[in-house]
Motif scaffolding. Structure first.
Motif, short mmCIF file in Angstrom:
data_model
loop_
_atom_site.label_atom_id
_atom_site.label_comp_id
_atom_site.label_asym_id
_atom_site.label_seq_id
_atom_site.Cartn_x
_atom_site.Cartn_y
_atom_site.Cartn_z
N VAL A 1 44.71 71.99 99.05
CA VAL A 1 45.19 71.33 97.83
C VAL A 1 46.23 72.21 97.15
N GLU A 2 47.31 71.58 96.66
CA GLU A 2 48.46 72.35 96.18
C GLU A 2 48.76 72.17 94.70
N SER A 3 47.93 71.42 93.95
CA SER A 3 48.14 71.28 92.51
C SER A 3 46.87 70.77 91.85
N GLU A 4 46.78 70.97 90.54
CA GLU A 4 45.62 70.47 89.80
C GLU A 4 45.61 68.94 89.81
N ALA A 5 46.79 68.33 89.75
CA ALA A 5 46.85 66.86 89.78
C ALA A 5 46.29 66.33 91.09
N GLU A 6 46.58 67.01 92.19
CA GLU A 6 46.05 66.58 93.49
C GLU A 6 44.53 66.70 93.52
N LEU A 7 43.99 67.74 92.91
CA LEU A 7 42.53 67.88 92.84
C LEU A 7 41.88 66.65 92.22
N GLU A 8 42.44 66.21 91.11
CA GLU A 8 41.86 65.07 90.37
C GLU A 8 41.93 63.79 91.20
N VAL A 9 43.07 63.57 91.85
CA VAL A 9 43.23 62.35 92.64
C VAL A 9 42.30 62.39 93.86
N LEU A 10 42.24 63.51 94.55
CA LEU A 10 41.37 63.63 95.71
C LEU A 10 39.90 63.43 95.32
N ASN A 11 39.51 63.96 94.19
CA ASN A 11 38.15 63.75 93.69
C ASN A 11 37.87 62.26 93.49
N ASP A 12 38.82 61.56 92.91
CA ASP A 12 38.65 60.12 92.65
C ASP A 12 38.54 59.35 93.96
N TYR B 1 40.08 76.96 90.40
CA TYR B 1 38.89 76.94 91.24
C TYR B 1 37.66 76.49 90.45
N LEU B 2 37.54 76.93 89.22
CA LEU B 2 36.40 76.50 88.39
C LEU B 2 36.45 74.99 88.17
N ARG B 3 37.65 74.46 87.97
CA ARG B 3 37.79 73.01 87.81
C ARG B 3 37.42 72.28 89.10
N ALA B 4 37.88 72.80 90.24
CA ALA B 4 37.55 72.17 91.52
C ALA B 4 36.05 72.16 91.76
N ALA B 5 35.40 73.26 91.45
CA ALA B 5 33.95 73.36 91.67
C ALA B 5 33.18 72.41 90.78
N ALA B 6 33.77 72.04 89.65
CA ALA B 6 33.08 71.15 88.71
C ALA B 6 33.24 69.67 89.06
N LEU B 7 34.18 69.35 89.92
CA LEU B 7 34.43 67.95 90.26
C LEU B 7 33.43 67.48 91.32
N PRO B 8 32.72 66.38 91.07
CA PRO B 8 31.61 65.99 91.95
C PRO B 8 32.04 65.48 93.33
N GLY B 9 33.31 65.10 93.48
CA GLY B 9 33.76 64.60 94.77
C GLY B 9 34.34 65.66 95.68
N LEU B 10 34.31 66.92 95.21
CA LEU B 10 34.92 68.00 95.98
C LEU B 10 33.89 69.06 96.36
N ALA B 11 34.12 69.69 97.51
CA ALA B 11 33.32 70.84 97.93
C ALA B 11 34.29 71.97 98.25
N VAL B 12 34.26 73.03 97.43
CA VAL B 12 35.16 74.17 97.66
C VAL B 12 34.69 74.94 98.89
#
Length: 425
Positions: A132-143, A190-201
């Motif tokens: 993942v290359e941006s915070e915006a991508e994290l949110e979309v991938l989680n969704d 990373y803390l934001r990624a770990a908090a998103l329920p659709g992602l596994a760091v």
């Protein structure tokens, strides 16, 4: 090495005054398949891969071929059979990997602009990791993952702000580049990624550029990434794998990059010294596996003397070999059958209607119309970047394995170039 082997080209050599790849006369390839034609040495690819494998002996490492360098299905097949995974940057590349026999769990999906459709495609297939290359991508991938009822395995590509000392168009690890998450904000991301329920760091990723010819940028980047791993894990987010990307250069014109095994001995020594030698590692070499495995064969169409410049006009062009026009890149150019006598200073150019359509400037050659030239180090970022500009069909490609020649892409016809286009009523 054979005394007639060309520098940087261990599987290409002159034998009885004719240029050969492995056990095949390249003049025979040009005669059978026409020109321009790309020829790749299977032995050269596997030899380049073996250097990495030697460097990683006894370590937990997954080598993922960065297929944007050369994405022909047969090339991918060679690396899949050798146990490689793949680094992809599009849904189309994902489809190519699967068509060539690659497995989804060994795929890393990189790139700054993944679409929802590409994310869904990759999640449904069960790929190994998203870089993942941006915070915006994290949110979309989680969704996307939540809507599919899945967890997306993610690694953040961190921009370490290390200068790779290469061409600015292929530098990817500086603050001004579009790639990756800023080093300074990585822990919070990373803390934001770990908090998103659709992602596994699952990891951390770093890639600083391409055609790197010295070890120092790699060592500097490793230090910065390992500092981050320490900080991220201290913040409560475990990192399971460390991905150091690719970017190792090749010898185009007397370049002296370290051998892959030598480079990784240095990097692993640093990794061990810092206590991370036991970690799962990932790397993504591309150019260094295929660049010097390929040549482009092209016929001399005309010799054109001029008041200021002499031109050698060949039938390959910037649509076949885009690197000189795009990066002012150097490729060695040699005749398949050298002639005795004096050479002439010429610019080697193609037939495309652009002044930027040049393959080599100021080359000393003794050639005539009808001769065939080999453009060396053409295995990476040539056919994968080729186009149909001027409605030119893309070249044929062959894979050479010992004395065998396999056609792995047919030459495009004019009709092939407008498949999918429609006249209006």
């Amino acid at each position: 090495m054979n005394a007639n082997t060309l520098p940087g080209q261990p599987h290409i050599a002159y034998q009885a005054n004719t240029l050969c790849m492995e056990d095949v006369k390249l003049a025979d390839v040009a005669a059978q398949y026409g020109t321009p034609v790309f020829a790749y040495s299977k032995a050269a690819m596997l030899s380049a891969l073996a250097a990495y494998q030697r460097g990683f002996a006894g370590r937990k490492v997954q080598i993922c071929y960065a297929m944007k360098a050369n994405s022909n299905l047969a090339v991918l097949q060679v690396f899949a059979k050798a146990g490689c995974g793949f680094d992809i940057v599009s849904g189309g590349e994902l489809a190519r990997v699967l068509a060539a026999g690659g497995t989804p769990d060994k795929i890393i999906f990189s790139g700054v602009g993944k679409t929802r459709a590409e994310m869904q495609q990759a999640l449904e297939l069960g790929i190994g990791c998203f870089n993942v290359e941006s915070e915006a991508e994290l949110e979309v991938l989680n969704d996307v993952a939540l809507k599919l009822g899945k967890k997306a395995p993610v690694s953040l590509r961190v921009n370490p702000n290390v200068d790779p000392k290469t061409h600015p168009y292929i530098s990817t690890g500086l603050k001004g580049n579009k790639f990756g998450v800023a080093h300074e904000s990585a822990v919070q991301t990373y803390l934001r990624a770990a908090a998103l329920p659709g992602l596994a760091v699952v990891g951390i990723d770093c890639h600083i550029g391409s055609q790197i010819t010295e070890a120092t940028p790699y060592l500097d980047a490793m230090d910065r990434i390992l500092d981050l791993v320490t900080d991220i894990e201290a913040a409560g987010v475990p990192i399971h794998h460390i991905d150091f990307g690719g970017g190792l250069g090749i010898d185009y014109n007397g370049d002296t990059p370290p051998a892959a095994d030598t480079l990784w001995q240095q990097l692993l020594a640093k990794l061990d010294a810092r206590g991370y030698g036991h970690r799962q590692l990932m790397i993504e070499p591309g150019r260094s596996l295929v660049g010097n495995a390929g040549v482009c064969l092209s016929e001399v169409v005309f010799m054109k003397p001029g008041e200021q410049k002499n031109f050698c006009i060949i039938d390959a062009a910037m649509n076949d070999l885009p690197r000189p026009a795009m990066y002012q890149a150097f490729h060695q150019i040699v005749p398949l059958t050298p002639r005795a006598g004096a050479t002439t200073l010429v610019d080697v150019v193609g037939p495309v209607c652009e002044s930027g359509d040049w393959i080599g400037r100021d080359r000393q050659l003794n050639v005539q119309a009808g001769d065939t030239l080999a453009v060396l180090s053409a295995g990476a970022y040539c056919m994968s970047m080729a186009s149909n500009y001027n409605t030119r069909g893309r070249a044929a490609e062959v894979l050479i394995d010992g004395h065998q020649v396999h056609l792995i892409r047919h030459r495009e016809t004019a009709a092939d170039t407008f498949v999918g286009e429609h006249l209006v009523p």
